[in-house]
Design a protein around this motif. Structure first.
Motif, PDB file in Angstrom:
ATOM      1  N   ALA A 114       0.830  -1.219   0.000  1.00 16.19           N
ATOM      2  CA  ALA A 114       0.000   0.000   0.000  1.00 16.19           C
ATOM      3  C   ALA A 114       0.857   1.260   0.000  1.00 16.19           C
ATOM      4  O   ALA A 114       0.572   2.224  -0.716  1.00 16.19           O
ATOM      5  N   THR A 138       4.199   4.407   8.858  1.00 16.47           N
ATOM      6  CA  THR A 138       4.213   3.049   8.340  1.00 16.47           C
ATOM      7  C   THR A 138       5.346   2.310   9.041  1.00 16.47           C
ATOM      8  O   THR A 138       5.810   2.754  10.082  1.00 16.47           O
ATOM      9  N   PRO A 166      -7.450  -0.021   5.385  1.00 18.02           N
ATOM     10  CA  PRO A 166      -7.113  -1.442   5.368  1.00 18.02           C
ATOM     11  C   PRO A 166      -6.355  -1.885   4.122  1.00 18.02           C
ATOM     12  O   PRO A 166      -5.816  -2.985   4.111  1.00 18.02           O
ATOM     13  N   ASP A 167      -6.318  -1.060   3.090  1.00 15.66           N
ATOM     14  CA  ASP A 167      -5.611  -1.480   1.880  1.00 15.66           C
ATOM     15  C   ASP A 167      -5.178  -0.259   1.071  1.00 15.66           C
ATOM     16  O   ASP A 167      -5.341   0.884   1.519  1.00 15.66           O
ATOM     17  N   ALA A 219      -0.579   2.924   8.009  1.00 11.56           N
ATOM     18  CA  ALA A 219      -0.786   1.838   7.046  1.00 11.56           C
ATOM     19  C   ALA A 219       0.548   1.160   6.770  1.00 11.56           C
ATOM     20  O   ALA A 219       1.609   1.777   6.885  1.00 11.56           O
ATOM     21  N   GLN A 245       0.343  -6.974   0.857  1.00 13.02           N
ATOM     22  CA  GLN A 245      -0.803  -7.503   1.596  1.00 13.02           C
ATOM     23  C   GLN A 245      -1.998  -7.609   0.668  1.00 13.02           C
ATOM     24  O   GLN A 245      -2.087  -6.865  -0.313  1.00 13.02           O
ATOM     25  N   GLN A 289      -5.500  -7.071  -1.050  1.00 12.41           N
ATOM     26  CA  GLN A 289      -6.313  -5.870  -1.280  1.00 12.41           C
ATOM     27  C   GLN A 289      -7.787  -6.253  -1.237  1.00 12.41           C
ATOM     28  O   GLN A 289      -8.174  -7.317  -1.736  1.00 12.41           O
ATOM     29  N   TRP A 290      -8.580  -5.380  -0.656  1.00  9.55           N
ATOM     30  CA  TRP A 290      -9.988  -5.723  -0.430  1.00  9.55           C
ATOM     31  C   TRP A 290     -10.958  -4.952  -1.308  1.00  9.55           C
ATOM     32  O   TRP A 290     -11.926  -5.508  -1.804  1.00  9.55           O
ATOM     33  N   ASP A 328      -4.752  -2.345   8.921  1.00 10.89           N
ATOM     34  CA  ASP A 328      -4.617  -3.302   7.822  1.00 10.89           C
ATOM     35  C   ASP A 328      -4.361  -4.729   8.310  1.00 10.89           C
ATOM     36  O   ASP A 328      -5.016  -5.681   7.862  1.00 10.89           O
ATOM     37  N   THR A 334      -7.363  -6.258  10.038  1.00 15.64           N
ATOM     38  CA  THR A 334      -8.393  -6.589   9.038  1.00 15.64           C
ATOM     39  C   THR A 334      -8.099  -7.962   8.428  1.00 15.64           C
ATOM     40  O   THR A 334      -9.006  -8.797   8.268  1.00 15.64           O
ATOM     41  N   ASN A 387     -15.657  -2.819   9.194  1.00 19.17           N
ATOM     42  CA  ASN A 387     -14.305  -2.260   9.136  1.00 19.17           C
ATOM     43  C   ASN A 387     -14.345  -0.758   9.427  1.00 19.17           C
ATOM     44  O   ASN A 387     -15.199  -0.038   8.916  1.00 19.17           O
ATOM     45  N   HIS A 424      -5.607  -2.211  15.749  1.00 16.60           N
ATOM     46  CA  HIS A 424      -4.176  -2.009  15.478  1.00 16.60           C
ATOM     47  C   HIS A 424      -3.367  -1.657  16.735  1.00 16.60           C
ATOM     48  O   HIS A 424      -2.223  -2.073  16.887  1.00 16.60           O
TER      49      HIS A 424
END
Ligand SMILES: Cc1ncc(C[n+]2csc(CCOP(=O)(O)OP(=O)(O)O)c2C)c(N)n1
Ligand SMILES: [Mg+2]
Length: 794
Positions: A403, A531, A567-568, A591, A596, A598-599, A636, A639, A662, A699
Motif C-alpha cells: 500500500a 508506516t 485497510p488497503d 498503514a 498484503q 487488497q480488499w 490493515d 483486518t 471495518n 491495530h
C-alpha cells in the motif's frame, strides 16, 4: 571579549547620533510597556505617583528576556526600513510575550488587529490589564500575538521553525532569536544543521541570533560559561560566520548592533546574489549569525533586597513582588520612570511622532508580515486524480500490493504537479525510501546543500524531500513550512514518531487557539504517514513496536485531529487525498508497507472512506438477519486477521451469522457530540447492534477503543484485541499470537462470547489452541511462519 565591544565597533557607526537616540527611545518605550504589562492595572502613564491599587493582584510574566527581544526588534525595524526587507521574527524565548506585544503595539499592528486596544492612554491601560490576566492574553507569544508563528512556551523549536518558514520563500529573511537556555535542548541543538538544507538561490535566509543573556530560570547557561573561543568554534563548526555584539551600555550597544546588522545583511545579500547569478553552482555558504551577549533583565533593577537582579537568573520572571512593601513600590516606580515615559508618549498616551516613524509601515511591520498568517498566502495544492494510481481489485483478496508504494506513486504525481508552485515538501528522518515512497525520487531529489559524492543517491540542492535523522527537526521544518502557508507530509516509522509527541502537542494547541483568533486564516493540515508499523516490525524487534502515538493524538481537541487506518491501498489513496485537501488539522494515517491482500476496488474504497466505517458485505453472512457476532476491525493487519478468522468460522461453524465491520476513520467510533466524524448513536447501534458480542481486532492498544466507545449502547459486549506490549524479534504472525490478535484467538473469542455456541464448539476452541501451539513450535523449528499462514488467501 571586552564589555561594550563588538567586532563591528571599530568601524564607522552607521547611525547618526540623533538616529541613535531615537532608536534608544523606541527601545525604552518597548521596555516601559513590557514592565507595565507585568505590573500595572492602572495609571499607565504614571501621571500620578504609583500606588498599591495601580498594581495587579497577581504578577505574572517574564521580564528577563524581554529587553533583549525588544532591542533586536527595534534594530530590525531600522534595517527593514533602510533596505526594504521582508522579515519574519521568530523568538525562541516565547515567554518574552510582553516584549512582542509591546513592539507590535508601538508599530501599530496590534491596534489594527485589536481595535479595542488603540494606541492611546486608554489602549495602553487595556494593554497592561489584559496581559496574563483572566479573559485577557497569554503571557507568552501565542497565536494571538501579531507576527508570530511560534509559541515558544515549550523551548527548542525556534530554529527549525525558522528554517521551515524560509524554505521556498526566496524573498524572506527569518530573524530567529535562540535563548541560550533553549540552545541546551535536543531539538534546538539538532536544528543548527538545518543550514545544510537551505538553498541560497531558492530559499530565504535565516539569521540566528543567540541571545546569550547568561541565565535560564535558576541556573547559568552552558553556553555562557564556556570560554568565548569555545563557543565561537562551536558555532563556526555549525557552519556560521559569527558576529558578536556584547555589552551593557545602551548607546554603545546600539552602535554595535546597528553596525553588525548592516554587516550581516550585506553578507546575506552577497551570498544570495552570488547564488542567484546565472549559472552559479549551489554550494553551502557560510551564513552569518549573531551572538547577542547582554545582561538578563537588562535595564531592570540592579539589585532587589540586596541581591543582584539585572544580569542574573533572578530577573527571569517578575524581578520582585510584594508591592505592599513601600520599598518595592518605590523601586518599581523608579524603574519605570527610568525609561522617561514623558519623552516617549504624549499626554494622550500616543507615541511621539518622531518615534512612530521608526517602525516600518504596512506589511513590512513584523507584526503584519503575511508569512506569519500563512493562511493568507495558502494556495490549494494541485491534487492529481487518485484514479490514476488505483489498484485493480477484481475480487476481495485477489491481489497483493504494498500500500505504501501505491501512496508513493500518487505522492510523486502530486509532487510533479506542484513542482513549479514550490509549495509541497515531504520530510522524513531518513526513511522516505524505506517507507516505500521512493517514487518521489523519480520526480525530485533529497534536499542536500552540503558536500555531495558520486555514490550518493538522489541528493540535490533543490530536492523537495527533506531528510535528516532528527524527528524534531523534520517536525519543526514542516510546522514552519505549514505555518507560512504551504503544504507537506511527514513520514516516519510508527514507533519513533513518539519522539515528537510534545511538538505535536504544541502544534495542535496552536491550531486550536488560532481557530479562535479572528484574523488568523486556516493553514494546511499537518499530515503524518506512519508506516513500518507495530505489526510489521517483527524483524527490528521490540524497540520498533509501538502504536501509542495514536493514543497520544486522540487526547487533543476533536476538531483538530483525524486518525485513519486504511485497510488497503485504495483506501489509503482516498484518505491521503482527503488529508492533503484538508485545512487546519493534524491528520494521522497508519498503514503498512508490506505486500498484503487488497480488499476494495477504488469505487468501494471511496464509499468506505466517505462513511468512515462500514460493513464488508462480501465477508459477512448476516444479510437480512440479526448477526450472532460482529467482527470489527481497524488497521490493515487486524483486518487480515479478522477476515482469516471469518473464513475459519465459515468452515468450522457454518451456521454462525457473522457481520464484518471495518473502521477506517477511527474517530467515527466517538459519539457525534464528541467528534465531528463521530457516528450518531443510532448509526453506531445499527452497525454494531445493541446486544450482540463484538470482537474488535484493533491495530493499537485495546484501551483506546474502550475509551472512544464507552458511552455506546453495546459497550458491555465489546471485546477488544490489540497490542498488549508483547513484542520481540520474531515472525510477523508470531507478533499477532503473542498479543492474542491472531485469527485462531479471534475464533476462540467468538466461541467464548456467542451465546449458545460455547459448549457445542468446545472442539473448535481446542483445535484453535492447538494451532497456536503448532505455530510456536513451527517458527522455532523453521524460523518463519507456517505455510498456511504465509500462503493464506481470502
Ligand atoms: C522544553 C522546556 N523545558 C523547560 C521549560 C521551562 N522554562 C521556561 S523559560 C526557561 C529558561 C529559558 O532560558 P533561556 O532560553 O536562556 O531564555 P531567556 O529567558 O534567558 O531569554 C525554562 C527552563 C520550557 N519552557 N520548555
Ligand atoms: Mg537565557
Amino acid at each position: 571579549m571586552n564589555k561594550n565591544a563588538s567586532d563591528s565597533s571599530t568601524r564607522r557607526p552607521p547611525l547618526a547620533p540623533a538616529a541613535l537616540t531615537a532608536l534608544d527611545a523606541w527601545w525604552r518605550a518597548a521596555n516601559y510597556l513590557a514592565v507595565g504589562q507585568i505590573y500595572l492595572r492602572d495609571n499607565p502613564l504614571l501621571k500620578e505617583p504609583l500606588r498599591r491599587e495601580h498594581i495587579k493582584a497577581r504578577l505574572l510574566g517574564h521580564w528577563g528576556t524581554s529587553p533583549g527581544l525588544s532591542f533586536i526588534y527595534a534594530h530590525l525595524n531600522r534595517v527593514i526600513r533602510a533596505r526594504d526587507l521582508d522579515v519574519l521574527y521568530v523568538t525562541g524565548p516565547g515567554h518574552g510575550g510582553p516584549a512582542l506585544v509591546a513592539c507590535t503595539w508601538l508599530e501599530g499592528s496590534y491596534s489594527e488587529l485589536y481595535p479595542n486596544v488603540p494606541r492611546n492612554e486608554a489602549g495602553m491601560r487595556r494593554l497592561f490589564r489584559q496581559f496574563s490576566y483572566p479573559g485577557g492574553i497569554p503571557s507568552h507569544t501565542a497565536p494571538e500575538t501579531p507576527g508570530s508563528i511560534h509559541e515558544g512556551g515549550e523551548l527548542g523549536y525556534a530554529l527549525s521553525h525558522a528554517y521551515g518558514a524560509a524554505f521556498d520563500n526566496p524573498g524572506l529573511i527569518v530573524a530567529c532569536v535562540i535563548g541560550d537556555g533553549e540552545a541546551e535542548t535536543g531539538p534546538l541543538a539538532a536544528a543548527w544543521h538545518s543550514n545544510k538544507f537551505l538553498n541560497p538561490a531558492l530559499d530565504g535566509a535565516v539569521l540566528p541570533i543567540l541571545h546569550l543573556n547568561g541565565y535560564k530560570i535558576a541556573n547559568p547557561t552552558v553556553l555562557a560559561r564556556i570560554p568565548r573561543t569555545e563557543l565561537e568554534r562551536l558555532l563556526t563548526g555549525y557552519g556560521h560566520s559569527v558576529h558578536w555584539v556584547e555589552g551593557d551600555d545602551p548607546l554603545a550597544m546600539h552602535e554595535a548592533m546597528a553596525a553588525t546588522l548592516d554587516e550581516v545583511f550585506d553578507e546575506v545579500d552577497a551570498i544570495q546574489r552570488a547564488a542567484r547569478s546565472p549559472g552559479a553552482a549551489i554550494e553551502r555558504p557560510r551564513w552569518p549569525m549573531i551572538v547577542l551577549a547582554t545582561p538578563k533583565g537588562w535595564t531592570g533593577p540592579k539589585e532587589v533586597d540586596g541581591r543582584k537582579a539585572e544580569g542574573s537568573f533572578r530577573s527571569h520572571q517578575v524581578p520582585f513582588g510584594e508591592l505592599s512593601n513601600p520599598e518595592h513600590l518605590a523601586l518599581l516606580e523608579q524603574w519605570m520612570r527610568s525609561y522617561r515615559p514623558e519623552e516617549l508618549f504624549d499626554e494622550q498616551g500616543r507615541l511621539r511622532p518622531e518615534l512612530v516613524e521608526l517602525a516600518p509601515s504596512g506589511e513590512r511591520r513584523m507584526g503584519m508580515n503575511r508569512h506569519a498568517n500563512g493562511g493568507l498566502l495558502l494556495r490549494d495544492l494541485e491534487l492529481t486524480s487518485i484514479l490514476a494510481r488505483a489498484v485493480d481489485v477484481p475480487a476481495p483478496g485477489a491481489v497483493d500490493v504494498e500500500a505504501a508504494r501505491v501512496l508513493g506513486d500518487w505522492l510523486a504525481d502530486v509532487m510533479r504537479a506542484n513542482l513549479e508552485a514550490r509549495n509541497f515538501l515531504v520530510v522524513a528522518p531518513d526513511e522516505a525510501a524505506s517507507n516505500r515512497l521512493g517514487a518521489l525520487f523519480d520526480v525530485t531529489d533529497r534536499r542536500w546543500v552540503a558536500e555531495r559524492r558520486a555514490e550518493d543517491d538522489h541528493l540535490a540542492p533543490d530536492g523537495r524531500v527533506l531528510e535528516i535523522l532528527s524527528e524534531h527537526t523534520c517536525q519543526g521544518w514542516l510546522e514552519g513550512y505549514l505555518l507560512t502557508g504551504r503544504h507537506g507530509l511527514f513520514t516516519s516509522y510508527e514507533a519513533f514518531v513518539h519522539i515528537v509527541d510534545s511538538m505535536f502537542n504544541q502544534h495542535a494547541k496552536w491550531l486550536k487557539v488560532s481557530r479562535e483568533v479572528p484574523w488568523r486564516r486556516p493553514i494546511a493540515s499537518l499530515n503524518y504517514f506512519l508506516t513500518s508499523h507495530v505489526w510489521r516490525q517483527d524483524h527490528n524487534g521490540f524497540s520498533h513496536q509501538d502504536p501509542g502515538f495514536i493514543d497520544h493524538v486522540v487526547n487533543k481537541k476533536a476538531d483538530i485531529i483525524r486518525v485513519y487506518l486504511p485497510p488497503d491501498a485504495n483506501t489509503l489513496l482516498c484518505v491521503a487525498e482527503r488529508c492533503l485537501r484538508s485545512r487546519h488539522l493534524v491528520n494521522v494515517i497508519v498503514a503498512g508497507k508490506n505486500a498484503q491482500p487488497q480488499w476494495l476496488d477504488i469505487e468501494a474504497a471511496v464509499r468506505h472512506c466517505e462513511a468512515g466505517v462500514g460493513i464488508f458485505e462480501w465477508a459477512s453472512s448476516d444479510e437480512g438477519v440479526m448477526p450472532d457476532v460482529v467482527m470489527a476491525c481497524c488497521g490493515d493487519v487486524p483486518t487480515i486477521e479478522t477476515l482469516a478468522a471469518v473464513q475459519l468460522l465459515r468452515e468450522l461453524l457454518p451456521a454462525l451469522r457473522v457481520r464484518v465491520v471495518n473502521v477506517v476513520d477511527l474517530m467515527a467510533l466517538q459519539p457525534s457530540e464528541e467528534h465531528p466524524h463521530g457516528l450518531s448513536n443510532r448509526d453506531f447501534d445499527t452497525l454494531f447492534t445493541t446486544d450482540r458480542p463484538i470482537v474488535f481486532a484493533w491495530h493499537g492498544y485495546p484501551s483506546l477503543i474502550h475509551q472512544l466507545t464507552y458511552r455506546r449502547t453495546n459497550h458491555a459486549n465489546l471485546h477488544v484485541r490489540g497490542f498488549k506490549e508483547e513484542g520481540t524479534t520474531t515472525t510477523p504472525f508470531d507478533m499477532l499470537v503473542r498479543n492474542d490478535l491472531d485469527r485462531f484467538r479471534l475464533v476462540m473469542d467468538v466461541v467464548d462470547r456467542v451465546a449458545g455456541v460455547g459448549v457445542a464448539a468446545a472442539h473448535v476452541k481446542q483445535r484453535m489452541a492447538a494451532k497456536r501451539t503448532a505455530h510456536r513450535r513451527y517458527i522455532v523449528e523453521h524460523g518463519e511462519d507456517m505455510p498456511e499462514i504465509r500462503d493464506w488467501k481470502w
